[in-house]
Design a protein around this motif. Sequence first.
Motif, PDB file in Angstrom:
ATOM      1  N   THR A  87       9.167  53.480  27.630  1.00  0.00           N
ATOM      2  CA  THR A  87       8.374  52.411  28.239  1.00  0.00           C
ATOM      3  C   THR A  87       9.274  51.314  28.795  1.00  0.00           C
ATOM      4  O   THR A  87       9.067  50.822  29.921  1.00  0.00           O
ATOM      5  CB  THR A  87       7.398  51.817  27.208  1.00  0.00           C
ATOM      6  OG1 THR A  87       6.537  52.855  26.746  1.00  0.00           O
ATOM      7  CG2 THR A  87       6.583  50.698  27.821  1.00  0.00           C
ATOM      8  N   GLU A  90      11.133  52.656  31.885  1.00  0.00           N
ATOM      9  CA  GLU A  90      10.253  52.786  33.047  1.00  0.00           C
ATOM     10  C   GLU A  90       9.976  51.437  33.694  1.00  0.00           C
ATOM     11  O   GLU A  90       9.775  51.352  34.914  1.00  0.00           O
ATOM     12  CB  GLU A  90       8.951  53.468  32.641  1.00  0.00           C
ATOM     13  CG  GLU A  90       9.104  54.961  32.413  1.00  0.00           C
ATOM     14  CD  GLU A  90       7.771  55.663  32.259  1.00  0.00           C
ATOM     15  OE1 GLU A  90       6.737  54.965  32.270  1.00  0.00           O
ATOM     16  OE2 GLU A  90       7.768  56.891  32.148  1.00  0.00           O
ATOM     17  N   ARG A  98       9.211  53.953  43.460  1.00  0.00           N
ATOM     18  CA  ARG A  98       7.936  54.611  43.140  1.00  0.00           C
ATOM     19  C   ARG A  98       7.140  54.863  44.430  1.00  0.00           C
ATOM     20  O   ARG A  98       6.549  55.944  44.608  1.00  0.00           O
ATOM     21  CB  ARG A  98       7.118  53.748  42.177  1.00  0.00           C
ATOM     22  CG  ARG A  98       7.756  53.564  40.805  1.00  0.00           C
ATOM     23  CD  ARG A  98       6.798  52.847  39.868  1.00  0.00           C
ATOM     24  NE  ARG A  98       7.426  52.494  38.607  1.00  0.00           N
ATOM     25  CZ  ARG A  98       7.545  53.325  37.571  1.00  0.00           C
ATOM     26  NH1 ARG A  98       7.103  54.568  37.676  1.00  0.00           N
ATOM     27  NH2 ARG A  98       8.111  52.905  36.450  1.00  0.00           N
ATOM     28  N   ARG A 121       6.817  62.308  28.957  1.00  0.00           N
ATOM     29  CA  ARG A 121       7.308  60.939  29.102  1.00  0.00           C
ATOM     30  C   ARG A 121       8.527  60.661  28.234  1.00  0.00           C
ATOM     31  O   ARG A 121       8.945  59.526  28.118  1.00  0.00           O
ATOM     32  CB  ARG A 121       6.191  59.947  28.753  1.00  0.00           C
ATOM     33  CG  ARG A 121       5.060  59.927  29.777  1.00  0.00           C
ATOM     34  CD  ARG A 121       5.553  59.493  31.139  1.00  0.00           C
ATOM     35  NE  ARG A 121       4.482  59.470  32.136  1.00  0.00           N
ATOM     36  CZ  ARG A 121       4.687  59.329  33.433  1.00  0.00           C
ATOM     37  NH1 ARG A 121       5.913  59.203  33.898  1.00  0.00           N
ATOM     38  NH2 ARG A 121       3.677  59.326  34.280  1.00  0.00           N
ATOM     39  N   LEU A 309      16.996  56.766  34.511  1.00  0.00           N
ATOM     40  CA  LEU A 309      15.898  56.219  35.300  1.00  0.00           C
ATOM     41  C   LEU A 309      15.450  57.187  36.393  1.00  0.00           C
ATOM     42  O   LEU A 309      14.256  57.279  36.699  1.00  0.00           O
ATOM     43  CB  LEU A 309      16.302  54.880  35.919  1.00  0.00           C
ATOM     44  CG  LEU A 309      16.671  53.756  34.946  1.00  0.00           C
ATOM     45  CD1 LEU A 309      16.982  52.476  35.720  1.00  0.00           C
ATOM     46  CD2 LEU A 309      15.564  53.523  33.936  1.00  0.00           C
ATOM     47  N   LEU A 312      13.085  59.684  34.925  1.00  0.00           N
ATOM     48  CA  LEU A 312      11.782  59.085  34.659  1.00  0.00           C
ATOM     49  C   LEU A 312      11.010  58.828  35.949  1.00  0.00           C
ATOM     50  O   LEU A 312       9.783  58.969  36.000  1.00  0.00           O
ATOM     51  CB  LEU A 312      11.956  57.788  33.880  1.00  0.00           C
ATOM     52  CG  LEU A 312      12.440  57.938  32.438  1.00  0.00           C
ATOM     53  CD1 LEU A 312      12.777  56.576  31.844  1.00  0.00           C
ATOM     54  CD2 LEU A 312      11.404  58.640  31.586  1.00  0.00           C
TER      55      LEU A 312
END
Length: 375
Positions: A87, A90, A98, A121, A309, A312
Amino acid sequence: MGLSTPLSRDLGIDVPLVAFTYEPAVAAAVSRAGGLGVLGALRFTPEELDDALAFVAREAGGAPFGVNVVTPVSSEVVDADPVDLATKLESMIPDAHRDFVEQVLEEFDVPPLPEGEEPPRGVLGWTPQTGAPQTEIALKHRPALFSSALGPPPAESIAAAHDLGIPVAALVGKVEQAIKQRDAGVDIVVAQGTEAAGHTGEVATFVLVPQVVDALQGAPVLAAGGIADGRGLAAALALGAQGAWTGSVWLLTEEMGLPKATQQLLLDAGPRDTLRSRALTGKPARQVRTPWIDRWEDPATPDPLAMPLQYLLTVDANARFRHHGRHDLAGSPAGQVVGRLDAVRPVAEVVAEMRAGAEAAVARLREAAGDGVPA
Protein backbone atom coordinates in the motif's frame (compact mmCIF):
# COMPACT_ATOMS: atom_id res chain seq x y z
CA MET A 1 32.76 -41.02 -20.97
CA GLY A 2 31.11 -38.97 -18.26
CA LEU A 3 31.24 -35.30 -17.39
CA SER A 4 32.27 -34.31 -13.91
CA THR A 5 33.80 -31.29 -12.21
CA PRO A 6 34.79 -30.64 -8.60
CA LEU A 7 31.66 -28.51 -8.20
CA SER A 8 29.29 -31.10 -9.67
CA ARG A 9 30.77 -33.71 -7.36
CA ASP A 10 30.39 -31.39 -4.35
CA LEU A 11 26.75 -30.76 -5.27
CA GLY A 12 26.10 -34.47 -5.76
CA ILE A 13 24.89 -34.20 -9.36
CA ASP A 14 25.72 -36.42 -12.33
CA VAL A 15 26.13 -33.68 -14.92
CA PRO A 16 27.47 -30.13 -14.28
CA LEU A 17 24.18 -28.54 -15.26
CA VAL A 18 22.10 -26.15 -13.14
CA ALA A 19 18.57 -25.22 -14.21
CA PHE A 20 16.90 -22.07 -12.92
CA THR A 21 13.11 -22.14 -13.14
CA TYR A 22 10.05 -20.78 -11.36
CA GLU A 23 8.11 -24.00 -12.02
CA PRO A 24 8.51 -26.63 -9.26
CA ALA A 25 7.81 -29.52 -11.64
CA VAL A 26 10.73 -28.46 -13.87
CA ALA A 27 13.13 -28.11 -10.94
CA ALA A 28 12.22 -31.58 -9.67
CA ALA A 29 12.51 -33.14 -13.13
CA VAL A 30 15.96 -31.66 -13.76
CA SER A 31 17.20 -32.97 -10.42
CA ARG A 32 15.74 -36.43 -11.14
CA ALA A 33 17.55 -36.42 -14.49
CA GLY A 34 20.95 -35.76 -12.92
CA GLY A 35 21.28 -31.98 -12.96
CA LEU A 36 20.45 -29.47 -10.24
CA GLY A 37 17.03 -27.87 -10.43
CA VAL A 38 16.98 -24.45 -8.75
CA LEU A 39 13.57 -23.02 -7.90
CA GLY A 40 13.18 -19.25 -8.14
CA ALA A 41 11.41 -18.05 -5.00
CA LEU A 42 10.49 -14.57 -6.22
CA ARG A 43 6.85 -15.09 -7.16
CA PHE A 44 5.90 -17.18 -4.12
CA THR A 45 4.56 -16.06 -0.77
CA PRO A 46 6.42 -17.71 2.12
CA GLU A 47 3.56 -20.19 2.53
CA GLU A 48 3.51 -20.98 -1.19
CA LEU A 49 7.29 -21.37 -1.23
CA ASP A 50 7.13 -23.83 1.65
CA ASP A 51 4.66 -25.96 -0.30
CA ALA A 52 6.60 -25.63 -3.55
CA LEU A 53 9.90 -26.73 -2.01
CA ALA A 54 8.20 -29.65 -0.28
CA PHE A 55 6.89 -30.65 -3.72
CA VAL A 56 10.35 -30.34 -5.30
CA ALA A 57 11.98 -32.40 -2.56
CA ARG A 58 9.31 -35.09 -2.85
CA GLU A 59 9.25 -35.25 -6.66
CA ALA A 60 13.05 -35.10 -6.97
CA GLY A 61 13.13 -38.42 -5.13
CA GLY A 62 16.04 -37.56 -2.87
CA ALA A 63 18.13 -35.88 -5.59
CA PRO A 64 19.66 -32.51 -4.64
CA PHE A 65 17.93 -29.25 -5.57
CA GLY A 66 18.51 -25.54 -5.00
CA VAL A 67 16.64 -22.30 -4.27
CA ASN A 68 17.15 -18.79 -5.64
CA VAL A 69 16.02 -15.58 -3.94
CA VAL A 70 16.29 -11.98 -5.14
CA THR A 71 18.23 -9.55 -2.98
CA PRO A 72 18.44 -6.29 -4.96
CA VAL A 73 21.12 -3.82 -3.92
CA SER A 74 19.01 -0.93 -5.19
CA SER A 75 15.22 -0.66 -5.00
CA GLU A 76 12.56 1.61 -3.58
CA VAL A 77 12.46 0.68 0.11
CA VAL A 78 10.15 2.18 2.69
CA ASP A 79 9.92 1.65 6.41
CA ALA A 80 6.85 -0.57 6.64
CA ASP A 81 5.95 -4.07 7.69
CA PRO A 82 5.08 -6.59 4.92
CA VAL A 83 1.33 -6.10 5.47
CA ASP A 84 1.44 -2.35 4.76
CA LEU A 85 4.37 -2.38 2.35
CA ALA A 86 2.46 -2.75 -0.93
CA THR A 87 0.00 0.00 0.00
CA LYS A 88 2.77 2.45 0.89
CA LEU A 89 4.73 1.64 -2.25
CA GLU A 90 1.67 2.00 -4.47
CA SER A 91 1.12 5.48 -3.05
CA MET A 92 4.50 6.42 -4.56
CA ILE A 93 3.41 5.65 -8.15
CA PRO A 94 2.81 8.89 -10.11
CA ASP A 95 -0.64 9.43 -11.59
CA ALA A 96 0.94 10.13 -14.98
CA HIS A 97 2.28 6.57 -15.11
CA ARG A 98 -1.08 5.11 -14.13
CA ASP A 99 -2.79 7.19 -16.83
CA PHE A 100 -0.27 6.04 -19.43
CA VAL A 101 -0.88 2.36 -18.62
CA GLU A 102 -4.65 2.77 -18.92
CA GLN A 103 -4.23 4.66 -22.18
CA VAL A 104 -2.14 1.87 -23.71
CA LEU A 105 -4.51 -0.86 -22.50
CA GLU A 106 -7.39 1.00 -24.11
CA GLU A 107 -5.44 1.33 -27.37
CA PHE A 108 -4.74 -2.42 -27.34
CA ASP A 109 -8.40 -3.14 -26.52
CA VAL A 110 -7.64 -5.05 -23.31
CA PRO A 111 -10.77 -5.08 -21.10
CA PRO A 112 -10.61 -4.78 -17.31
CA LEU A 113 -10.70 -7.88 -15.16
CA PRO A 114 -14.19 -9.20 -14.41
CA GLU A 115 -15.88 -7.69 -11.39
CA GLY A 116 -14.67 -9.32 -8.20
CA GLU A 117 -11.40 -10.55 -9.68
CA GLU A 118 -8.31 -8.76 -8.41
CA PRO A 119 -4.68 -8.95 -9.56
CA PRO A 120 -2.07 -10.02 -7.01
CA ARG A 121 -1.02 -7.13 -4.77
CA GLY A 122 2.04 -8.59 -3.13
CA VAL A 123 5.46 -7.04 -3.61
CA LEU A 124 7.15 -10.38 -4.31
CA GLY A 125 10.62 -10.91 -2.86
CA TRP A 126 12.10 -7.63 -4.04
CA THR A 127 12.51 -5.91 -0.68
CA PRO A 128 14.23 -6.77 2.60
CA GLN A 129 10.84 -7.18 4.29
CA THR A 130 9.63 -9.74 1.74
CA GLY A 131 12.94 -11.42 0.90
CA ALA A 132 13.93 -12.39 4.44
CA PRO A 133 10.95 -14.72 5.01
CA GLN A 134 11.68 -16.45 1.69
CA THR A 135 15.26 -17.07 2.78
CA GLU A 136 14.11 -18.53 6.08
CA ILE A 137 11.73 -20.92 4.32
CA ALA A 138 14.32 -21.85 1.70
CA LEU A 139 16.97 -22.82 4.23
CA LYS A 140 14.44 -24.81 6.25
CA HIS A 141 14.27 -27.25 3.34
CA ARG A 142 18.05 -27.80 3.38
CA PRO A 143 18.72 -27.25 -0.34
CA ALA A 144 22.00 -28.33 -1.87
CA LEU A 145 22.50 -24.74 -3.09
CA PHE A 146 21.23 -21.34 -1.95
CA SER A 147 21.60 -18.61 -4.56
CA SER A 148 20.72 -14.96 -5.02
CA ALA A 149 20.44 -12.39 -7.77
CA LEU A 150 20.67 -8.59 -8.13
CA GLY A 151 23.25 -8.19 -5.41
CA PRO A 152 25.21 -9.91 -2.66
CA PRO A 153 23.00 -11.88 -0.27
CA PRO A 154 22.64 -10.27 3.15
CA ALA A 155 25.47 -11.27 5.47
CA GLU A 156 23.01 -12.98 7.80
CA SER A 157 21.68 -15.11 4.93
CA ILE A 158 25.19 -16.24 3.98
CA ALA A 159 25.99 -17.05 7.60
CA ALA A 160 22.72 -18.97 8.06
CA ALA A 161 23.36 -21.04 4.94
CA HIS A 162 26.96 -21.76 5.93
CA ASP A 163 25.87 -22.80 9.42
CA LEU A 164 23.79 -25.51 7.72
CA GLY A 165 26.64 -26.51 5.41
CA ILE A 166 24.83 -25.08 2.37
CA PRO A 167 26.99 -23.38 -0.30
CA VAL A 168 25.91 -19.95 -1.51
CA ALA A 169 25.91 -18.84 -5.14
CA ALA A 170 25.23 -15.42 -6.65
CA LEU A 171 24.69 -14.11 -10.18
CA VAL A 172 26.86 -11.34 -11.60
CA GLY A 173 27.08 -9.44 -14.86
CA LYS A 174 30.56 -7.95 -14.56
CA VAL A 175 33.87 -8.90 -13.03
CA GLU A 176 33.74 -6.21 -10.33
CA GLN A 177 30.52 -7.74 -9.02
CA ALA A 178 32.15 -11.18 -8.94
CA ILE A 179 34.96 -9.91 -6.73
CA LYS A 180 32.46 -8.18 -4.46
CA GLN A 181 30.45 -11.40 -4.12
CA ARG A 182 33.54 -13.43 -3.28
CA ASP A 183 34.61 -10.91 -0.67
CA ALA A 184 31.12 -11.07 0.85
CA GLY A 185 31.51 -14.79 1.44
CA VAL A 186 29.74 -16.22 -1.62
CA ASP A 187 31.09 -19.66 -2.54
CA ILE A 188 30.05 -19.96 -6.20
CA VAL A 189 29.74 -17.16 -8.74
CA VAL A 190 27.38 -17.41 -11.71
CA ALA A 191 28.84 -15.31 -14.53
CA GLN A 192 25.78 -14.36 -16.55
CA GLY A 193 26.23 -12.85 -19.98
CA THR A 194 23.93 -10.29 -21.53
CA GLU A 195 22.41 -12.99 -23.77
CA ALA A 196 20.63 -14.49 -20.78
CA ALA A 197 16.98 -14.10 -19.87
CA GLY A 198 15.83 -11.82 -17.09
CA HIS A 199 18.06 -9.34 -15.27
CA THR A 200 21.39 -9.16 -17.06
CA GLY A 201 24.32 -6.84 -17.55
CA GLU A 202 25.89 -5.70 -20.80
CA VAL A 203 28.87 -8.07 -21.18
CA ALA A 204 28.62 -11.17 -23.37
CA THR A 205 29.09 -14.65 -21.90
CA PHE A 206 32.24 -15.50 -23.86
CA VAL A 207 33.88 -12.31 -22.63
CA LEU A 208 32.59 -12.38 -19.06
CA VAL A 209 33.20 -15.98 -18.02
CA PRO A 210 37.00 -16.10 -18.54
CA GLN A 211 37.32 -12.70 -16.89
CA VAL A 212 35.49 -13.92 -13.81
CA VAL A 213 37.35 -17.25 -13.74
CA ASP A 214 40.70 -15.44 -13.84
CA ALA A 215 39.67 -12.84 -11.26
CA LEU A 216 38.45 -15.40 -8.72
CA GLN A 217 41.62 -17.52 -8.95
CA GLY A 218 40.16 -20.96 -8.41
CA ALA A 219 36.78 -20.24 -6.82
CA PRO A 220 34.07 -22.18 -8.68
CA VAL A 221 32.27 -20.36 -11.48
CA LEU A 222 29.15 -21.33 -13.41
CA ALA A 223 28.64 -19.91 -16.92
CA ALA A 224 25.22 -18.52 -17.88
CA GLY A 225 23.75 -16.92 -20.97
CA GLY A 226 23.12 -18.53 -24.36
CA ILE A 227 23.53 -22.15 -23.21
CA ALA A 228 20.82 -24.52 -24.38
CA ASP A 229 22.62 -27.62 -25.64
CA GLY A 230 25.62 -29.84 -25.00
CA ARG A 231 27.96 -27.73 -27.10
CA GLY A 232 27.17 -24.75 -24.87
CA LEU A 233 27.84 -26.83 -21.76
CA ALA A 234 31.17 -28.00 -23.19
CA ALA A 235 32.06 -24.41 -24.11
CA ALA A 236 31.36 -23.33 -20.54
CA LEU A 237 33.84 -25.93 -19.29
CA ALA A 238 36.38 -24.86 -21.91
CA LEU A 239 36.13 -21.28 -20.67
CA GLY A 240 37.11 -22.44 -17.20
CA ALA A 241 33.67 -22.69 -15.60
CA GLN A 242 32.78 -25.77 -13.58
CA GLY A 243 29.34 -26.06 -15.12
CA ALA A 244 26.48 -24.19 -16.77
CA TRP A 245 23.60 -22.25 -15.26
CA THR A 246 20.66 -22.40 -17.68
CA GLY A 247 17.18 -20.91 -17.86
CA SER A 248 15.47 -20.25 -21.20
CA VAL A 249 15.80 -23.82 -22.44
CA TRP A 250 13.38 -25.00 -19.73
CA LEU A 251 10.60 -22.64 -20.83
CA LEU A 252 9.75 -24.95 -23.73
CA THR A 253 9.47 -28.16 -21.73
CA GLU A 254 6.33 -30.17 -21.10
CA GLU A 255 6.70 -29.80 -17.34
CA MET A 256 6.76 -26.00 -17.61
CA GLY A 257 3.15 -26.07 -18.75
CA LEU A 258 3.05 -22.65 -20.43
CA PRO A 259 -0.13 -21.76 -22.33
CA LYS A 260 -0.04 -22.86 -25.96
CA ALA A 261 -0.06 -19.25 -27.12
CA THR A 262 2.99 -18.42 -25.00
CA GLN A 263 4.77 -21.53 -26.23
CA GLN A 264 4.10 -20.43 -29.80
CA LEU A 265 5.36 -16.92 -29.04
CA LEU A 266 8.64 -18.43 -27.86
CA LEU A 267 8.85 -20.92 -30.74
CA ASP A 268 8.36 -18.11 -33.25
CA ALA A 269 10.90 -15.77 -31.60
CA GLY A 270 14.34 -15.31 -33.11
CA PRO A 271 17.50 -14.20 -31.29
CA ARG A 272 16.83 -10.58 -32.30
CA ASP A 273 13.28 -10.71 -30.95
CA THR A 274 14.47 -10.23 -27.37
CA LEU A 275 15.64 -7.04 -25.71
CA ARG A 276 16.73 -5.73 -22.33
CA SER A 277 13.96 -3.51 -21.01
CA ARG A 278 12.98 -1.99 -17.67
CA ALA A 279 9.29 -2.43 -18.51
CA LEU A 280 8.94 -5.66 -16.58
CA THR A 281 10.51 -4.94 -13.19
CA GLY A 282 12.17 -1.53 -13.28
CA LYS A 283 15.62 -3.04 -13.87
CA PRO A 284 17.00 -4.10 -17.27
CA ALA A 285 15.68 -7.60 -17.97
CA ARG A 286 15.87 -9.53 -21.24
CA GLN A 287 12.49 -10.59 -22.55
CA VAL A 288 10.60 -11.27 -25.76
CA ARG A 289 9.70 -8.08 -27.57
CA THR A 290 5.97 -7.32 -27.74
CA PRO A 291 3.95 -4.20 -28.66
CA TRP A 292 3.48 -3.56 -24.92
CA ILE A 293 7.24 -3.64 -24.33
CA ASP A 294 7.83 -1.45 -27.38
CA ARG A 295 5.57 1.24 -25.95
CA TRP A 296 7.77 1.42 -22.84
CA GLU A 297 10.85 1.76 -25.09
CA ASP A 298 9.38 4.75 -26.92
CA PRO A 299 11.29 7.94 -25.94
CA ALA A 300 7.93 9.71 -25.53
CA THR A 301 6.83 7.22 -22.89
CA PRO A 302 7.25 7.91 -19.16
CA ASP A 303 10.42 6.32 -17.85
CA PRO A 304 9.83 2.96 -16.14
CA LEU A 305 9.82 3.27 -12.36
CA ALA A 306 12.34 1.79 -9.95
CA MET A 307 11.95 -1.74 -8.62
CA PRO A 308 9.43 -2.76 -7.28
CA LEU A 309 7.24 0.22 -8.28
CA GLN A 310 7.25 -0.78 -11.96
CA TYR A 311 5.94 -4.23 -11.08
CA LEU A 312 3.18 -2.73 -8.93
CA LEU A 313 2.32 -0.28 -11.71
CA THR A 314 1.93 -3.02 -14.33
CA VAL A 315 0.59 -5.93 -12.26
CA ASP A 316 -3.00 -5.15 -13.24
CA ALA A 317 -2.08 -4.94 -16.93
CA ASN A 318 -0.27 -8.28 -16.80
CA ALA A 319 -3.24 -9.89 -15.04
CA ARG A 320 -5.54 -8.54 -17.75
CA PHE A 321 -3.24 -9.89 -20.48
CA ARG A 322 -3.36 -13.35 -18.93
CA HIS A 323 -7.09 -13.36 -18.22
CA HIS A 324 -8.02 -12.25 -21.73
CA GLY A 325 -5.45 -14.45 -23.48
CA ARG A 326 -3.39 -11.55 -24.82
CA HIS A 327 -0.12 -13.46 -24.83
CA ASP A 328 0.93 -11.36 -27.83
CA LEU A 329 1.25 -8.48 -25.37
CA ALA A 330 2.34 -10.22 -22.17
CA GLY A 331 5.48 -11.77 -23.62
CA SER A 332 7.93 -13.69 -21.44
CA PRO A 333 11.44 -13.35 -20.04
CA ALA A 334 13.69 -15.17 -22.49
CA GLY A 335 17.31 -15.14 -23.57
CA GLN A 336 18.65 -14.78 -27.10
CA VAL A 337 19.01 -18.56 -27.29
CA VAL A 338 15.21 -18.76 -27.60
CA GLY A 339 15.85 -18.45 -31.34
CA ARG A 340 17.28 -21.98 -31.31
CA LEU A 341 14.41 -23.64 -29.43
CA ASP A 342 12.10 -25.35 -31.89
CA ALA A 343 10.02 -27.88 -29.96
CA VAL A 344 8.33 -28.56 -26.62
CA ARG A 345 10.09 -31.55 -25.02
CA PRO A 346 10.21 -33.43 -21.71
CA VAL A 347 12.83 -32.21 -19.24
CA ALA A 348 14.53 -35.61 -19.11
CA GLU A 349 15.05 -35.53 -22.87
CA VAL A 350 16.63 -32.06 -22.72
CA VAL A 351 19.03 -33.11 -19.94
CA ALA A 352 19.97 -36.32 -21.73
CA GLU A 353 20.69 -34.48 -24.98
CA MET A 354 22.74 -31.82 -23.19
CA ARG A 355 24.80 -34.49 -21.47
CA ALA A 356 25.36 -36.48 -24.68
CA GLY A 357 26.05 -33.35 -26.71
CA ALA A 358 28.63 -32.12 -24.21
CA GLU A 359 30.37 -35.49 -24.13
CA ALA A 360 30.49 -35.53 -27.96
CA ALA A 361 31.88 -31.99 -28.04
CA VAL A 362 34.60 -32.86 -25.52
CA ALA A 363 35.48 -35.94 -27.59
CA ARG A 364 35.83 -33.78 -30.72
CA LEU A 365 38.15 -31.43 -28.84
CA ARG A 366 40.27 -34.33 -27.68
CA GLU A 367 40.53 -35.62 -31.24
CA ALA A 368 41.42 -32.14 -32.49
CA ALA A 369 44.12 -31.99 -29.83
CA GLY A 370 45.58 -35.17 -31.31
CA ASP A 371 45.17 -37.58 -28.40
CA GLY A 372 43.61 -40.25 -30.62
CA VAL A 373 40.15 -40.33 -29.04
CA PRO A 374 37.57 -40.61 -31.89
CA ALA A 375 34.65 -38.18 -32.01
